[in-house]
Design an enzyme around this catalytic site. Structure first.
Site, PDB file in Angstrom:
ATOM      1  N   ASP A   1      -4.823  -6.984  -5.654  1.00 47.40           N
ATOM      2  CA  ASP A   1      -4.917  -6.539  -4.261  1.00 47.40           C
ATOM      3  C   ASP A   1      -3.570  -6.069  -3.703  1.00 47.40           C
ATOM      4  OD1 ASP A   1      -7.423  -7.566  -4.639  1.00 47.40           O
ATOM      5  OD2 ASP A   1      -7.426  -8.807  -2.835  1.00 47.40           O
TER       6      ASP A   1
ATOM      7  N   HIS B   1      -2.292 -10.293  -7.112  1.00 48.07           N
ATOM      8  CA  HIS B   1      -1.633  -9.242  -6.332  1.00 48.07           C
ATOM      9  C   HIS B   1      -0.573  -8.562  -7.188  1.00 48.07           C
ATOM     10  CE1 HIS B   1      -3.401 -12.066  -3.491  1.00 48.07           C
ATOM     11  NE2 HIS B   1      -3.503 -11.061  -2.647  1.00 48.07           N
TER      12      HIS B   1
END
Ligand code: NI
Length: 283
Positions: free
Chosen positions: A90, A232
């Protein structure tokens, strides 16, 4: 003497014909067995399913390439006998780090899904293009990471449109799946966002620990067939963890894939308004 030879020749012809017939019957039987052992796919969405079946059966139609350019989905062969886990990254893309993740994935012939922020896609369109062209999945994560549940319908739509605009400019296509920032959604978000909402069932907490060993441990201790793992690609320790953990997962018999590949392989159908936690848990 002559007569016998002629007879023998005739008999040989007969034998060859019989053997040929038997060979044809055996080939047909084997063909049937192979076909019936080919897994039947239930498609995630109609187009995706069709491409995957065509790709796996080696019968891609001539216009499939053109059609696929319109979708963000790049099918590849998945060994479904392996344990499948979807890696998701993300908040990127981020110059340097996202590319290292791509390289690590490519090394093991793995793929992943990247839930991108529109503002970062606009900043690094070349990285978006690399993700797309390398067969990984370009997915959406809003324009600039607001909590959508606190927004009006118009604001949510604006987040989606601006994000898609940046993605289209970078790689020619909109996001086919979306992850709301913070995993926050309500009925209004489900109504406005025009794709399925993809959450996760394993949070590595990489954003919190900022530790490669901790992130690796979270994956190796918890990962199971059908899981969707949250990470991430904007954090350096996460990139290190990915580089280290992928060969280990391969050794342990895992196939790391995109969310769409995971759902496809598990025969899970999703549509706008569905909330996906893992391949085994859809709300
Ligand atoms: Ni996020």
């Amino acid at each position: 003497m002559r007569r016998m030879r002629r007879r023998r020749r005739r008999w040989r012809k007969g034998r060859v014909a019989a053997l040929l017939l038997i060979a044809v019957v055996i080939a047909a039987g084997v063909g049937f067995l192979i076909r019936s052992s080919v897994t039947k796919y239930d498609s995630v969405n109609e187009e995706m399913g069709e491409y995957v079946v065509q790709a796996n059966e080696g019968i891609l139609a001539k216009d499939t390439g053109e059609k696929m350019k319109k979708s963000l989905y790049v099918p590849r062969k998945i060994d479904k006998s392996k344990k499948l886990i979807a890696f998701t990254f993300d908040d990127g893309p981020m110059k340097g780090r996202t590319e290292r993740v791509l390289k690590a994935l490519e090394k093991e012939d793995f793929r992943a899904t990247f839930f991108m922020l529109g503002q970062n896609a606009k900043l690094y369109p070349d990285v978006v293009e690399q993700v797309y062209k390398s067969g990984n999945e370009v997915a959406g994560h809003s324009w600039d990471h607001p909590l959508l549940t606190k927004m009006s319908s118009e604001q949510i739509k604006n987040q989606q449109d601006k994000m898609n605009d940046a993605l289209v400019k970078a790689c020619g296509s909109k996001a086919a799946i979306f992850r709301p920032p913070y995993g926050g959604y309500n009925d209004n978000v489900k109504k406005i966002i025009d794709t399925p909402l993809i959450l996760w069932n394993i949070d590595t907490l990489d954003w919190k620990t900022r530790s490669a060993p901790a992130t690796e441990k979270a994956i190796l201790d918890k990962a199971q067939d059908g899981d969707i793992i949250l990470m991430h690609d904007i954090h350096e320790p996460t990139v290190q963890a990915v580089e280290h953990v992928l060969p280990i997962l391969k050794e342990r018999g895992y196939e790391v894939c995109t969310v769409s590949e995971l759902l496809e392989a598990k025969g899970v159908q999703v549509k706008k308004g569905d909330v996906v936690i893992s391949a085994h848990q859809i709300r």
